[in-house]
Design an enzyme around this catalytic site. Structure first.
Site, short mmCIF file in Angstrom:
data_model
loop_
_atom_site.label_atom_id
_atom_site.label_comp_id
_atom_site.label_asym_id
_atom_site.label_seq_id
_atom_site.Cartn_x
_atom_site.Cartn_y
_atom_site.Cartn_z
N GLU A 35 54.00 76.11 -10.11
CA GLU A 35 53.28 74.89 -9.78
C GLU A 35 53.55 73.86 -10.87
O GLU A 35 53.43 74.16 -12.06
CB GLU A 35 51.77 75.15 -9.71
CG GLU A 35 51.36 76.16 -8.66
CD GLU A 35 49.88 76.47 -8.69
OE1 GLU A 35 49.41 77.16 -7.79
OE2 GLU A 35 49.19 76.00 -9.63
N ARG A 104 42.45 68.14 1.81
CA ARG A 104 43.64 68.87 1.36
C ARG A 104 43.32 69.80 0.20
O ARG A 104 43.82 70.94 0.14
CB ARG A 104 44.76 67.90 0.95
CG ARG A 104 46.05 68.62 0.57
CD ARG A 104 47.14 67.65 0.12
NE ARG A 104 48.40 68.34 -0.08
CZ ARG A 104 48.74 69.00 -1.17
NH1 ARG A 104 47.88 69.07 -2.19
NH2 ARG A 104 49.91 69.60 -1.28
N TYR A 208 37.96 60.51 10.44
CA TYR A 208 37.13 61.67 10.76
C TYR A 208 36.39 62.12 9.51
O TYR A 208 36.81 61.86 8.38
CB TYR A 208 37.97 62.82 11.34
CG TYR A 208 39.23 63.16 10.56
CD1 TYR A 208 39.19 64.02 9.46
CD2 TYR A 208 40.46 62.66 10.95
CE1 TYR A 208 40.35 64.34 8.77
CE2 TYR A 208 41.61 62.98 10.27
CZ TYR A 208 41.56 63.83 9.18
OH TYR A 208 42.70 64.13 8.50
N ASP A 286 58.02 70.73 4.28
CA ASP A 286 58.57 69.38 4.21
C ASP A 286 59.94 69.33 3.54
O ASP A 286 60.72 68.41 3.79
CB ASP A 286 57.61 68.46 3.44
CG ASP A 286 56.42 68.02 4.26
OD1 ASP A 286 56.44 68.23 5.49
OD2 ASP A 286 55.47 67.47 3.69
#
Length: 388
Positions: A35, A104, A208, A286
């Protein structure tokens, strides 16, 4: 072969990387997840997890966490931008895997629950990858090198690994003529868990609730000729946003008045990579097949990728065969999803005289077959990549 005991290096701690690390670790692989230190500092954003993605989360053992940290979507409501009047209401099924609205950061927390046995390292940026030799390796910004039996690039839109697997290059991404603002504003727990889409000429706004109604997610898209830089964290101008949506009614003006922190990004179309693997390295999510956000399938396709890759490698006679079979199995589906997202962008932005006619057809079809619009995309939502 079995992936049990296989040394796997996953580059990227987003949805694709964490899900792939968890799925491979479940099958006995020795997984290291890299990460980037600033990887989770992305400013807040909402995601919609459809049933095809929720099934993967459940298969990873995190279905309960998804229910706890996300909210089941009750409906999608299409509205006229100018008046806020309802054009079509799609009731979301409340049984089975379901549709979920989630922040997220909360989705990342859900997926991290599947990382038992995974070594996680916070590292400097990956600057290079080598696919030749007995073991592929990555080089970090500080010069350190890490090797493994298999390197997986889940490093997103600007992947370092993608061009290594596609050395002949690809078509450059192009600006779609659309920019998107995104913001989070306060909300009320009394607000129904519904996604609302306000449609206008050359623009639309989606909103939303998140986190049990404590926050409201706003994504506003406008067509424009001038270029906007690609990326997720360019500060946006509230006055520009309000001017772009000045003709919108209903709750939209009140929502925009509450915006304090705003981010703007240009929407670019990137081609799906020709090659997703080379030697003992591969890309997913992606990094392999970026998509515009108009079908809310970016995270869901990443989840499907992760599960299917782990399962197919575990059953393949060897790494090379498994990676090739996986790309063959996935490529057609993701191309179809990418094109569906491209079409949706146009459908939301119709101008007169097409817009009134299209809205009339939607209202009529909603009365005759209430779930017709949802059935249209059953090939996306009903897909179960976890099925044997």
């Amino acid at each position: 072969m079995s992936v049990k005991g296989l040394d796997v290096l996953v580059v990227g701690g987003g949805v694709a990387g964490i899900a792939a690390a968890g799925a491979l670790a479940q099958r006995g692989a020795r997984v290291t997840l890299l990460e980037q230190a600033a990887g989770f500092l992305e400013h807040g954003a909402g995601l919609q997890i459809s049933p095809n993605g929720a099934r993967v989360i459940a298969a990873l053992g995190q279905g309960g966490a998804l229910e706890r940290l996300g909210t089941r979507s009750r409906a999608v409501v299409l509205r006229k931008g100018a008046s806020g009047a309802q054009v079509l209401r799609l009731e979301m099924p409340q049984d089975g895997a379901g549709f979920h609205l989630i922040h997220r950061a909360d989705l990342i927390e859900v997926l991290r629950g599947a990382l038992d046995g995974v070594e996680t390292r916070m590292v400097a940026r990956v600057t290079a990858v080598a696919t030749e030799g007995p073991r592929p390796s990555v080089t970090l910004e500080d010069g350190a090198q890490i090797s493994a039996d298999l390197v997986l690039g889940a490093d997103g839109l600007h992947s370092v690994i993608r061009p290594v697997l596609n050395p002949n290059g690809a078509k450059a991404p192009f600006f779609t003529g659309q920019v998107a603002w995104r913001a989070l504003i306060p909300c009320s727990p009394e607000e129904p868990p519904e996604a609302q889409v306000f449609m206008g000429p050359g623009r639309h706004l989606v909103s939303y609730p998140l986190r049990g109604g404590r926050l409201r997610n706003i994504v506003a898209v406008e067509e424009r000729r001038d270029w906007a830089a690609e990326g997720w964290s360019h500060p946006g101008s509230k006055s520009e946003l309000c001017a772009a949506f000045a003709g919108f009614g209903g709750p939209v003006p009140g929502w925009l008045a509450q915006v304090e922190t705003l981010w703007l990004w240009g929407l670019f179309r990137h081609p799906v990579a020709e090659r997703w693997h080379r030697g003992q390295a591969a890309i997913l999510g992606d990094a392999a097949h970026p998509t515009l956000p108009f079908m809310a399938q970016g995270a869901n396709m990443a989840l499907e990728d992760a599960w299917s890759l782990a399962r197919m490698l575990d059953a393949a006679p060897g790494l090379a065969a498994g990676l090739a079979d996986w790309q063959d199995a996935r490529r057609g589906r993701v191309l179809r999803v990418v094109e569906a997202a491209n079409r949706n962008a146009r459908n939301y932005h119709l101008r007169a005289p097409l817009a009134p006619l299209a809205h009339l057809v939607l209202r009529a079809s909603g009365r005759i077959v209430p779930d017709a619009a949802l059935r249209q995309f059953g090939w996306i939502y009903d897909y179960d990549v976890t099925a044997a």
